[in-house]
Design an enzyme around this catalytic site. Structure first.
Site, PDB file in Angstrom:
ATOM      1  N   CYS A 123       6.749  -7.531   6.840  1.00  0.00           N
ATOM      2  CA  CYS A 123       7.941  -7.023   7.533  1.00  0.00           C
ATOM      3  C   CYS A 123       8.424  -8.081   8.502  1.00  0.00           C
ATOM      4  CB  CYS A 123       7.617  -5.738   8.292  1.00  0.00           C
ATOM      5  SG  CYS A 123       9.062  -5.045   9.143  1.00  0.00           S
ATOM      6  N   GLU A 131       0.811  -1.208   0.000  1.00  0.00           N
ATOM      7  CA  GLU A 131       0.000   0.000   0.000  1.00  0.00           C
ATOM      8  C   GLU A 131       0.848   1.263   0.000  1.00  0.00           C
ATOM      9  OE1 GLU A 131      -4.061  -1.358   2.166  1.00  0.00           O
ATOM     10  OE2 GLU A 131      -2.323  -1.292   3.453  1.00  0.00           O
ATOM     11  N   CYS A 191       3.370   8.317   1.358  1.00  0.00           N
ATOM     12  CA  CYS A 191       3.922   7.315   2.275  1.00  0.00           C
ATOM     13  C   CYS A 191       4.129   6.033   1.454  1.00  0.00           C
ATOM     14  CB  CYS A 191       2.911   7.106   3.404  1.00  0.00           C
ATOM     15  SG  CYS A 191       3.417   5.873   4.591  1.00  0.00           S
ATOM     16  N   CYS A 238       2.048  -3.291  15.326  1.00  0.00           N
ATOM     17  CA  CYS A 238       2.003  -2.955  13.892  1.00  0.00           C
ATOM     18  C   CYS A 238       1.335  -4.063  13.088  1.00  0.00           C
ATOM     19  CB  CYS A 238       3.419  -2.701  13.380  1.00  0.00           C
ATOM     20  SG  CYS A 238       3.492  -2.472  11.599  1.00  0.00           S
ATOM     21  N   CYS A 298       6.954  -5.860  14.995  1.00  0.00           N
ATOM     22  CA  CYS A 298       6.585  -5.051  16.167  1.00  0.00           C
ATOM     23  C   CYS A 298       5.164  -5.399  16.622  1.00  0.00           C
ATOM     24  CB  CYS A 298       6.673  -3.562  15.831  1.00  0.00           C
ATOM     25  SG  CYS A 298       8.329  -3.069  15.346  1.00  0.00           S
ATOM     26  N   CYS A 325      -1.082   5.265  10.149  1.00  0.00           N
ATOM     27  CA  CYS A 325       0.156   4.552  10.493  1.00  0.00           C
ATOM     28  C   CYS A 325      -0.156   3.198  11.100  1.00  0.00           C
ATOM     29  CB  CYS A 325       0.937   5.307  11.563  1.00  0.00           C
ATOM     30  SG  CYS A 325       1.360   6.949  11.119  1.00  0.00           S
TER      31      CYS A 325
HETATM   32  N1  SAH Z   1       9.452  -0.011   9.514  1.00  0.00           N
HETATM   33  C1  SAH Z   1       9.652   1.375   9.665  1.00  0.00           C
HETATM   34  C2  SAH Z   1       8.739   2.213   8.801  1.00  0.00           C
HETATM   35  C3  SAH Z   1       7.309   1.773   8.661  1.00  0.00           C
HETATM   36  S1  SAH Z   1       6.301   1.936  10.078  1.00  0.00           S
HETATM   37  C4  SAH Z   1       9.534   1.773  11.122  1.00  0.00           C
HETATM   38  O1  SAH Z   1       9.118   0.983  11.935  1.00  0.00           O
HETATM   39  O2  SAH Z   1       9.918   2.913  11.430  1.00  0.00           O
HETATM   40  C5  SAH Z   1       5.989   3.677  10.139  1.00  0.00           C
HETATM   41  C6  SAH Z   1       5.635   4.192  11.524  1.00  0.00           C
HETATM   42  O3  SAH Z   1       4.331   3.753  11.947  1.00  0.00           O
HETATM   43  C7  SAH Z   1       6.597   3.701  12.587  1.00  0.00           C
HETATM   44  O4  SAH Z   1       6.972   4.730  13.462  1.00  0.00           O
HETATM   45  C8  SAH Z   1       5.760   2.677  13.311  1.00  0.00           C
HETATM   46  O5  SAH Z   1       6.237   2.459  14.588  1.00  0.00           O
HETATM   47  C9  SAH Z   1       4.396   3.315  13.283  1.00  0.00           C
HETATM   48  N2  SAH Z   1       3.323   2.365  13.570  1.00  0.00           N
HETATM   49  C10 SAH Z   1       3.304   1.056  13.301  1.00  0.00           C
HETATM   50  N3  SAH Z   1       2.139   0.509  13.715  1.00  0.00           N
HETATM   51  C11 SAH Z   1       1.407   1.514  14.249  1.00  0.00           C
HETATM   52  C12 SAH Z   1       0.103   1.586  14.801  1.00  0.00           C
HETATM   53  N4  SAH Z   1      -0.685   0.521  14.865  1.00  0.00           N
HETATM   54  N5  SAH Z   1      -0.329   2.776  15.229  1.00  0.00           N
HETATM   55  C13 SAH Z   1       0.451   3.882  15.128  1.00  0.00           C
HETATM   56  N6  SAH Z   1       1.682   3.875  14.602  1.00  0.00           N
HETATM   57  C14 SAH Z   1       2.169   2.706  14.164  1.00  0.00           C
HETATM   58 FE1  SF4 Z   2       8.089  -3.477  10.540  1.00  0.00          FE
HETATM   59 FE2  SF4 Z   2       5.832  -2.408  11.446  1.00  0.00          FE
HETATM   60 FE3  SF4 Z   2       7.918  -2.651  13.075  1.00  0.00          FE
HETATM   61 FE4  SF4 Z   2       8.004  -0.858  11.088  1.00  0.00          FE
HETATM   62  S1  SF4 Z   2       6.617  -0.828  12.830  1.00  0.00           S
HETATM   63  S2  SF4 Z   2       9.614  -2.314  11.657  1.00  0.00           S
HETATM   64  S3  SF4 Z   2       6.804  -1.954   9.503  1.00  0.00           S
HETATM   65  S4  SF4 Z   2       6.774  -4.317  12.111  1.00  0.00           S
END
Ligand code: SAH
Ligand code: SF4
Length: 377
Positions: A111, A91, A104, A118, A115, A344
């Site tokens: 990934c 996306e 974005c 996420c 996390c 996000c």
């Molecule tokens: N992998 C990279 C970039 C993609 S995620 C990273 O982790 O930085 C982009 C941003 O969205 C990151 O700061 C991530 O921590 C945040 N993010 C991920 N899941 C989220 C969620 N459910 N709610 C709010 N922010 C989130």
């Molecule tokens: Fe991967 Fe999501 Fe963690 Fe970013 S926030 S590193 S996209 S798992």
């Protein structure tokens, strides 16, 4: 098989043109046609010799990714789901604001970092995107929007690598894509307006500072290793102190004089006054070694299966105030496009749901149209 020219930065395209027995400067013309004009048909390229166009037709193509869906949010945010083959989809999200247009962009299907908060992380990892697949998102969005808005001017002024995936775990494909974004013959974006967001791949932060220093955002989310380990599993490999030292080194090369720390506000997990105090202590300690930073608090965007809740607005404000009172520049991210799951961490790309993606591809091919689906409320 012919080459997709979206795969190359200008240097790569020059090498490709030399391989065809052409002068390097032809590559500049070709590059401009592709990225500045959005051309995909060699016959459009009227200032290229017919002989070159014929050579290109037999050895190359310029192809974006098939669009599976397009959703437009009530706030003007647009989300596209692109088919990257094999049942995978990624996306991209366009966020219009008064003074800028931000895209974005995704770097991977799924990934591997995983996390906890996420949605992309929950799906697991499918594969890295190629440079062409990363750039195709920008190429399509920029030229689609120009056409849609009847604009000759650039629509996308900022790119954030904050879509699906960890960009610094797809480094080889990322660098030519960033260079094309910055190139005056490509998108001509300022280094300050191209941001790589990372969960903290320390050696690659150092490499990025050498190869292509752009703005850096680091997903911190916790003030201590004990708390960050379970939230961002990569922390076990690159703990907070190492990460912040890498951030300090990055600043010596960065186009901005600060690092942005992203901090996802999770109710009862990392949003308590004690966490703010620990964070202030951490920032002050590293500040003495020259690290300058800003905080961007992101209210958690829930998705099914996370088992986590968003911090209350009052809690987010109180947390922000504690940081601000300690002299740390702090903003709270406005949630955009949440009515279309474009906020996000909500980008899932249906990687898991391969059948649905396949069905949609089949439907789209059958109807021959790209569905435009404004959300209903
Ligand atoms: N992998 C990279 C970039 C993609 S995620 C990273 O982790 O930085 C982009 C941003 O969205 C990151 O700061 C991530 O921590 C945040 N993010 C991920 N899941 C989220 C969620 N459910 N709610 C709010 N922010 C989130
Ligand atoms: Fe991967 Fe999501 Fe963690 Fe970013 S926030 S590193 S996209 S798992």
């Amino acid at each position: 098989m012919t080459a997709n020219l979206l795969e190359f930065d200008l240097e790569g395209l020059a090498v490709f043109c030399e391989g065809l027995g052409e002068k390097r400067f032809r590559a500049t013309q070709l590059f401009r046609w592709i990225h500045q004009r959005g051309a995909s048909d060699f016959d459009q390229m009227s200032d290229l010799a017919k002989s070159l166009r014929e050579k290109l037709k037999s050895s190359a193509h310029i192809r974006a990714l098939p669009v599976l869906t397009q959703h437009i949010s009530a706030d003007g945010t647009i989300k596209w789901l692109f088919d990257v083959g094999g049942g995978n989809a990624v996306e991209s999200v366009f966020i219009p604001e008064d003074d800028r247009g931000t895209l974005c962009v995704s770097s991977q299907a799924g990934c591997a970092v995983g996390c906890r908060f996420c949605s992309t992380g929950h799906q697991g990892f499918s594969r890295n995107l190629s440079t062409a697949e990363i750039l195709a998102q920008l190429w399509f969005a920029e030229h689609f929007l120009r056409q849609h808005l009847g604009s000759q001017e650039r629509v996308i002024s900022n790119v954030v690598m904050m879509g699906m995936g960890e960009p610094l775990q797809n480094y080889t494909a990322l660098i030519p894509a960033l260079r094309t974004m910055l190139d005056d013959h490509g998108y001509g974006l300022s280094r300050r307006r191209v941001t790589v967001s990372t969960s903290g791949v320390v050696p690659m932060i150092d490499r990025l500072s050498m190869d292509c220093p752009v703005a850096l955002a680091v997903s911190l989310h916790a003030p201590t290793d004990a708390l960050r380990d379970p939230l961002v599993p990569l922390n076990r490999k690159y703990p907070i102190d190492e990460l912040l030292q890498a951030c300090g080194r990055y600043l010596e090369h960065a186009p901005r004089d600060f690092i942005t720390f992203e901090y996802c506000m999770l109710d009862g997990v990392n949003d308590q006054p004690e966490h703010a105090r620990q964070l202030i202590e951490l920032v002050q300690r590293h500040g003495r070694q020259g690290l300058r930073c800003k905080f961007n608090l992101i209210p958690f965007n829930p998705f099914p299966a996370s088992g986590l809740q968003r911090s209350s607005q009052a809690r987010v404000q109180a947390f922000a105030k504690m940081l601000l009172d300690a002299g740390i520049v702090t903003t709270v991210r406005k949630t955009r496009g949440d009515d279309i799951d474009a906020a996000c961490g909500q980008l899932a790309g249906d990687v898991k749901d391969r059948t649905r993606v396949q069905e949609r591809i089949a439907q789209q091919r059958a109807s021959g149209i790209i569905p435009i689906a404004p959300v209903s409320h």
